[in-house]
Motif scaffolding. Structure first.
Motif, short mmCIF file in Angstrom:
data_model
loop_
_atom_site.label_atom_id
_atom_site.label_comp_id
_atom_site.label_asym_id
_atom_site.label_seq_id
_atom_site.Cartn_x
_atom_site.Cartn_y
_atom_site.Cartn_z
N ALA A 342 0.83 -1.20 0.00
CA ALA A 342 0.00 0.00 0.00
C ALA A 342 0.87 1.26 0.00
O ALA A 342 0.50 2.28 -0.60
CB ALA A 342 -0.94 0.00 1.20
N ASP A 343 2.04 1.21 0.65
CA ASP A 343 2.93 2.37 0.67
C ASP A 343 3.44 2.71 -0.73
O ASP A 343 3.61 3.88 -1.08
CB ASP A 343 4.12 2.11 1.60
CG ASP A 343 3.70 2.04 3.06
OD1 ASP A 343 2.60 2.53 3.37
OD2 ASP A 343 4.47 1.49 3.86
N LEU A 344 3.67 1.69 -1.53
CA LEU A 344 4.16 1.91 -2.88
C LEU A 344 3.10 2.56 -3.76
O LEU A 344 3.38 3.46 -4.55
CB LEU A 344 4.63 0.58 -3.47
CG LEU A 344 5.28 0.60 -4.86
CD1 LEU A 344 6.34 -0.48 -4.95
CD2 LEU A 344 4.24 0.40 -5.95
N LEU A 345 1.84 2.10 -3.59
CA LEU A 345 0.75 2.62 -4.41
C LEU A 345 0.13 3.89 -3.84
O LEU A 345 -0.60 4.58 -4.54
CB LEU A 345 -0.35 1.55 -4.56
CG LEU A 345 0.00 0.27 -5.31
CD1 LEU A 345 -1.17 -0.69 -5.26
CD2 LEU A 345 0.36 0.59 -6.76
N GLY A 346 0.39 4.14 -2.57
CA GLY A 346 -0.29 5.27 -1.92
C GLY A 346 -1.68 4.90 -1.46
O GLY A 346 -2.53 5.77 -1.26
N GLY A 347 -1.94 3.63 -1.26
CA GLY A 347 -3.24 3.15 -0.81
C GLY A 347 -3.42 1.70 -1.21
O GLY A 347 -2.58 1.11 -1.88
N TYR A 348 -4.55 1.11 -0.79
CA TYR A 348 -4.83 -0.28 -1.11
C TYR A 348 -5.64 -0.35 -2.41
O TYR A 348 -6.67 0.30 -2.54
CB TYR A 348 -5.61 -0.95 0.02
CG TYR A 348 -4.79 -1.17 1.27
CD1 TYR A 348 -3.94 -2.27 1.38
CD2 TYR A 348 -4.86 -0.26 2.33
CE1 TYR A 348 -3.17 -2.46 2.52
CE2 TYR A 348 -4.10 -0.45 3.48
CZ TYR A 348 -3.26 -1.56 3.57
OH TYR A 348 -2.51 -1.75 4.70
N ALA A 349 -5.16 -1.15 -3.34
CA ALA A 349 -5.85 -1.28 -4.63
C ALA A 349 -6.97 -2.30 -4.52
O ALA A 349 -6.75 -3.43 -4.09
CB ALA A 349 -4.87 -1.72 -5.71
N HIS A 350 -8.17 -1.88 -4.87
CA HIS A 350 -9.30 -2.81 -4.87
C HIS A 350 -9.69 -3.20 -6.30
O HIS A 350 -10.46 -4.13 -6.51
CB HIS A 350 -10.51 -2.22 -4.15
CG HIS A 350 -11.27 -1.22 -4.97
ND1 HIS A 350 -12.35 -1.58 -5.75
CD2 HIS A 350 -11.12 0.11 -5.14
CE1 HIS A 350 -12.83 -0.51 -6.37
NE2 HIS A 350 -12.10 0.53 -6.02
N ARG A 351 -9.11 -2.49 -7.29
CA ARG A 351 -9.39 -2.80 -8.69
C ARG A 351 -8.19 -2.42 -9.53
O ARG A 351 -7.65 -1.31 -9.38
CB ARG A 351 -10.63 -2.05 -9.16
CG ARG A 351 -11.01 -2.30 -10.63
CD ARG A 351 -12.39 -1.75 -10.95
NE ARG A 351 -12.44 -0.30 -11.01
CZ ARG A 351 -12.31 0.41 -12.14
NH1 ARG A 351 -12.07 -0.21 -13.29
NH2 ARG A 351 -12.39 1.73 -12.12
N VAL A 352 -7.75 -3.33 -10.38
CA VAL A 352 -6.63 -3.07 -11.29
C VAL A 352 -7.02 -3.56 -12.67
O VAL A 352 -7.49 -4.69 -12.82
CB VAL A 352 -5.33 -3.76 -10.82
CG1 VAL A 352 -4.21 -3.55 -11.85
CG2 VAL A 352 -4.90 -3.25 -9.46
#
Length: 455
Positions: A342-352
């Motif tokens: 999540a730190d890498l993305l700036g949040g938790y991804a729920h859809r990619v």
């Protein structure tokens, strides 16, 4: 229990039965009378009867089956259940009646496991008004191994080799042992030789496997049409209209074929990241993509023993562009969805997903290989990151600038919240020193190589 063929379902169930002393029957394509005879033979042998058991109908057979566990829970497995149900349509209703508490005539300690590879059929057993709806205590779908698990399963430690192998054979366990006789490439320098001796060798079972996969699906009644649709997708025609143009048909003519291919798990439809009303069709089994993109156009040459070593060099460019490249993009989306911090993305991804972004000024569209979405504190969907993936190209400043331009286009759209959108660059060949220097000082720029993808 269901799953595509060659995933190890029978192996797992056989191990369960061996460990517990249960009973397992594997059905074959046969008539109802022949199936009953085979079932009676197998059950009699399991019970140690001196003569085979004979049943007049499946009602008798199931009544006897549900008395097998007088001393406690016992698994009873019927493998390839669709073969039985197709010649005996009443069988699911008979099982339902045997399980009905109001009419329980047998020992409920039997744990009946129905297994099959016909995904559409197995999914229908527990849906809608089907007799067994509400009766199951377990619905297990056995998936293929993901790319990381597949690399470990094949004992490949070099990430580049692992991804190349995965782009050909995917995550199907049977291909490691039974289909290649435990032949694994010994590194990047051995990959081409492995392709010739293990994949493109007409004497190996893997050579014709992609053709058999389609023939084994009972719901695919027009193999020529389905092969043509798969070939169109493998060639890069992933939208419905593009597939239709490739085949010289109207898009509406393909509705049934595409739906059936989805039902049997051969293709998946992935909605566009920014426009859910449109989507791309992708082949779910890498070996099928490899066959249609690489093998099928030169099938006559490859069938002749000893020709693969001369044919493979001229196929490599097609392999990299139509097989490895798209597969690498898919792996990058999987990593972003399930492995990225999540730190890498700036949040938790729920859809990619992948998507396209219109550029009205330039009258063009930009493809986005990876778009990761999360949720803001107020519940709105926000764009966490966009990314570009290149398998065989060193990524540099120009790729970063392209992503910045796409981010500006997205920021101009009121429907997309991309205020803190990060830029991710994926490469199988590495990054320029200039780009690496920028990423070292700017957390909004993330570089992901093969080492990161494979942990």
């Amino acid at each position: 229990m269901s799953g595509r063929r060659r995933q190890g379902k029978t192996f797992l169930l056989d191990a369960l039965v061996q460990a517990s002393g249960g009973f397992m029957f594997t059905a074959t394509e046969s008539s109802e009378a022949d199936a009953l005879r085979q079932y009676g033979d197998a059950l009699g042998a399991h019970l140690g009867e001196s003569t085979p058991l004979r049943f007049a109908n499946w009602d008798e057979a199931m009544t006897r089956t549900f008395t097998l566990a007088p001393d406690g829970p016992l698994p009873v497995v019927i493998d390839e259940f669709p073969f039985l149900a197709r010649v005996s349509p009443a069988l699911p209703s008979i099982i339902q009646r045997a399980l009905d508490p109001a009419e329980q005539r047998s020992n409920t300690q039997v744990r009946l496991l129905l297994c099959g590879s016909a995904l559409s059929f197995m999914g229908g057993l527990l849906s809608g008004t089907a007799p067994l709806r509400g009766r199951a205590g377990l619905e297990l779908v056995v998936p293929t191994l993901d790319y990381r698990a597949a690399g470990r399963f094949w004992d490949i430690t070099d990430p580049r080799t692992a991804l190349l192998v995965n782009s050909v054979v995917g995550g199907t366990p049977a291909y490691r042992h039974e289909f290649t006789q435990d032949d694994t490439p010994n590194g990047p320098e051995d990959f081409d030789a492995w392709m010739v001796r293990a994949v493109l060798n007409p004497a190996r079972p893997l050579f014709r496997e992609a053709r058999y996969l389609l023939a084994e699906e009972p719901d695919l009644r027009d193999p020529a049409l389905y092969h043509s649709v798969l070939a169109a997708i493998a060639e890069g025609n992933t939208r419905r209209g593009a597939i239709a143009n490739y085949l010289g048909r109207n898009p509406s003519d393909l509705n049934h074929a595409l739906r059936i291919l989805e039902d049997v798990g051969m293709v998946v439809r992935e909605p566009d990241a920014f426009r859910s009303t449109i989507g791309d069709y992708r082949i779910a089994e890498p070996l099928v993509t490899f066959y249609h993109a690489v093998m099928r156009p030169v099938w006559g040459d490859l069938e002749r023993a000893g020709r693969a070593a001369r044919v493979w060099p001229r196929l490599q460019a097609t392999f990299l562009s139509k097989v490895v490249g798209p597969h690498f993009e898919s792996v990058c989306r999987q990593w972003t969805r399930w492995e990225a911090d999540a730190d890498l993305l700036g949040g938790y991804a729920h859809r990619v997903a992948a998507g396209t972004v219109a550029d009205p000024a330039a009258r063009t569209q930009h493809e986005v290989d990876v778009a990761a979405f999360g949720r803001s504190p107020d519940g709105r969907e926000e764009l966490l990151a966009i990314g570009e993936a290149k398998w065989n190209e060193t990524i540099g400043i120009k790729h970063l600038q392209r992503l910045k331009n796409i981010r500006d286009l997205l920021n101009a759209k009121p429907s997309v919240h991309a205020d803190t959108c990060r830029l991710m660059l994926f490469s199988g060949a590495g990054f320029t020193p200039e780009l690496a220097a920028i990423a070292d000082t700017d957390p909004a720029v993330q570089l992901v190589g093969l080492g990161s993808l494979y942990g």
